[in-house]
Design a protein around this motif. Structure first.
Motif, PDB file in Angstrom:
ATOM      1  N   PHE A 173       0.832  -1.204   0.000  1.00  0.00           N
ATOM      2  CA  PHE A 173       0.000   0.000   0.000  1.00  0.00           C
ATOM      3  C   PHE A 173       0.868   1.257   0.000  1.00  0.00           C
ATOM      4  CE2 PHE A 173      -4.047  -1.854   2.204  1.00  0.00           C
ATOM      5  CZ  PHE A 173      -4.386  -2.484   1.025  1.00  0.00           C
ATOM      6  N   ALA A 174       1.969   1.225   0.750  1.00  0.00           N
ATOM      7  CA  ALA A 174       2.846   2.391   0.860  1.00  0.00           C
ATOM      8  C   ALA A 174       3.640   2.637  -0.418  1.00  0.00           C
ATOM      9  CB  ALA A 174       3.794   2.216   2.039  1.00  0.00           C
ATOM     10  N   ALA A 175       3.986   1.569  -1.119  1.00  0.00           N
ATOM     11  CA  ALA A 175       4.780   1.682  -2.352  1.00  0.00           C
ATOM     12  C   ALA A 175       4.242   0.691  -3.386  1.00  0.00           C
ATOM     13  CB  ALA A 175       6.246   1.412  -2.052  1.00  0.00           C
ATOM     14  N   PRO A 176       3.118   1.018  -4.034  1.00  0.00           N
ATOM     15  CA  PRO A 176       2.464   0.074  -4.949  1.00  0.00           C
ATOM     16  C   PRO A 176       3.342  -0.382  -6.110  1.00  0.00           C
ATOM     17  CG  PRO A 176       1.115   2.052  -4.654  1.00  0.00           C
ATOM     18  CD  PRO A 176       2.393   2.257  -3.906  1.00  0.00           C
ATOM     19  N   GLU A 177       4.348   0.407  -6.440  1.00  0.00           N
ATOM     20  CA  GLU A 177       5.229   0.032  -7.551  1.00  0.00           C
ATOM     21  C   GLU A 177       6.308  -0.965  -7.124  1.00  0.00           C
ATOM     22  OE1 GLU A 177       7.159   3.174  -5.243  1.00  0.00           O
ATOM     23  OE2 GLU A 177       5.119   2.964  -5.989  1.00  0.00           O
ATOM     24  N   ALA A 178       6.457  -1.180  -5.829  1.00  0.00           N
ATOM     25  CA  ALA A 178       7.484  -2.084  -5.312  1.00  0.00           C
ATOM     26  C   ALA A 178       7.013  -3.536  -5.366  1.00  0.00           C
ATOM     27  CB  ALA A 178       7.838  -1.700  -3.879  1.00  0.00           C
ATOM     28  N   LEU A 179       7.974  -4.440  -5.332  1.00  0.00           N
ATOM     29  CA  LEU A 179       7.692  -5.874  -5.337  1.00  0.00           C
ATOM     30  C   LEU A 179       8.313  -6.521  -4.112  1.00  0.00           C
ATOM     31  CD1 LEU A 179       8.602  -6.645  -9.055  1.00  0.00           C
ATOM     32  CD2 LEU A 179       6.316  -6.306  -8.107  1.00  0.00           C
ATOM     33  N   LEU A 180       7.665  -7.555  -3.623  1.00  0.00           N
ATOM     34  CA  LEU A 180       8.248  -8.348  -2.549  1.00  0.00           C
ATOM     35  C   LEU A 180       9.020  -9.486  -3.201  1.00  0.00           C
ATOM     36  CD1 LEU A 180       5.148  -8.476  -0.217  1.00  0.00           C
ATOM     37  CD2 LEU A 180       7.192  -7.087   0.062  1.00  0.00           C
ATOM     38  N   SER A 181      10.249  -9.677  -2.772  1.00  0.00           N
ATOM     39  CA  SER A 181      11.077 -10.720  -3.395  1.00  0.00           C
ATOM     40  C   SER A 181      11.964 -11.360  -2.344  1.00  0.00           C
ATOM     41  CB  SER A 181      11.915 -10.112  -4.517  1.00  0.00           C
ATOM     42  OG  SER A 181      12.812  -9.153  -3.986  1.00  0.00           O
ATOM     43  N   GLY A 182      12.830 -12.238  -2.783  1.00  0.00           N
ATOM     44  CA  GLY A 182      13.767 -12.896  -1.893  1.00  0.00           C
ATOM     45  C   GLY A 182      13.050 -13.713  -0.832  1.00  0.00           C
ATOM     46  N   PRO A 183      13.625 -13.805   0.361  1.00  0.00           N
ATOM     47  CA  PRO A 183      13.015 -14.590   1.429  1.00  0.00           C
ATOM     48  C   PRO A 183      11.593 -14.138   1.779  1.00  0.00           C
ATOM     49  CG  PRO A 183      15.269 -14.047   2.006  1.00  0.00           C
ATOM     50  CD  PRO A 183      14.940 -13.272   0.757  1.00  0.00           C
ATOM     51  N   THR A 184      11.350 -12.825   1.726  1.00  0.00           N
ATOM     52  CA  THR A 184      10.008 -12.327   2.040  1.00  0.00           C
ATOM     53  C   THR A 184       8.995 -12.828   1.025  1.00  0.00           C
ATOM     54  OG1 THR A 184      10.914 -10.355   3.085  1.00  0.00           O
ATOM     55  CG2 THR A 184       8.617 -10.252   2.391  1.00  0.00           C
ATOM     56  N   GLY A 185       9.305 -12.690  -0.252  1.00  0.00           N
ATOM     57  CA  GLY A 185       8.408 -13.176  -1.291  1.00  0.00           C
ATOM     58  C   GLY A 185       8.211 -14.681  -1.214  1.00  0.00           C
TER      59      GLY A 185
END
Length: 95
Positions: free
Chosen positions: A71-83
């Motif tokens: 929500f804070a950064a809609p253009e961002a992606l979650l990746s790596g361990p978090t994703g």
């Protein structure tokens, strides 16, 4: 003076988004700056990011933190361990 109840459509929105709402959501439901400040002061809302808030009725979770970041950064992606953890692809420590 008794506080006005939180609008039901806003509560429904928060339930659908793990307890999170944005400044836009609040404004759309008639909650402007002064009322938002009051909700923060009494602990009904907690600020998660610059324009993202969590209702105190919802505990903080990993999935919620991920959604708040989106929500804070809609253009961002979650990746790596978090994703990977979010999508259940692998067990990875991401806290």
């Amino acid at each position: 003076m008794q506080a006005r109840p939180t609008p039901r459509p806003l509560i429904a929105r928060a339930r659908a988004t793990l307890g999170l709402v944005t400044t836009s959501d609040l404004l759309e439901h008639g909650i402007t700056g002064r009322r938002r400040t009051r909700l923060l002061d009494i602990g009904e809302l907690h600020q998660v990011h610059a324009e993202v808030f969590r209702f105190s009725t919802h505990p903080e979770t990993f999935e919620q933190r991920c959604l708040a970041a989106n929500f804070a950064a809609p253009e961002a992606l979650l990746s790596g361990p978090t994703g990977g953890r979010l999508y259940g692809l692998r067990r990875a420590r991401s806290d």
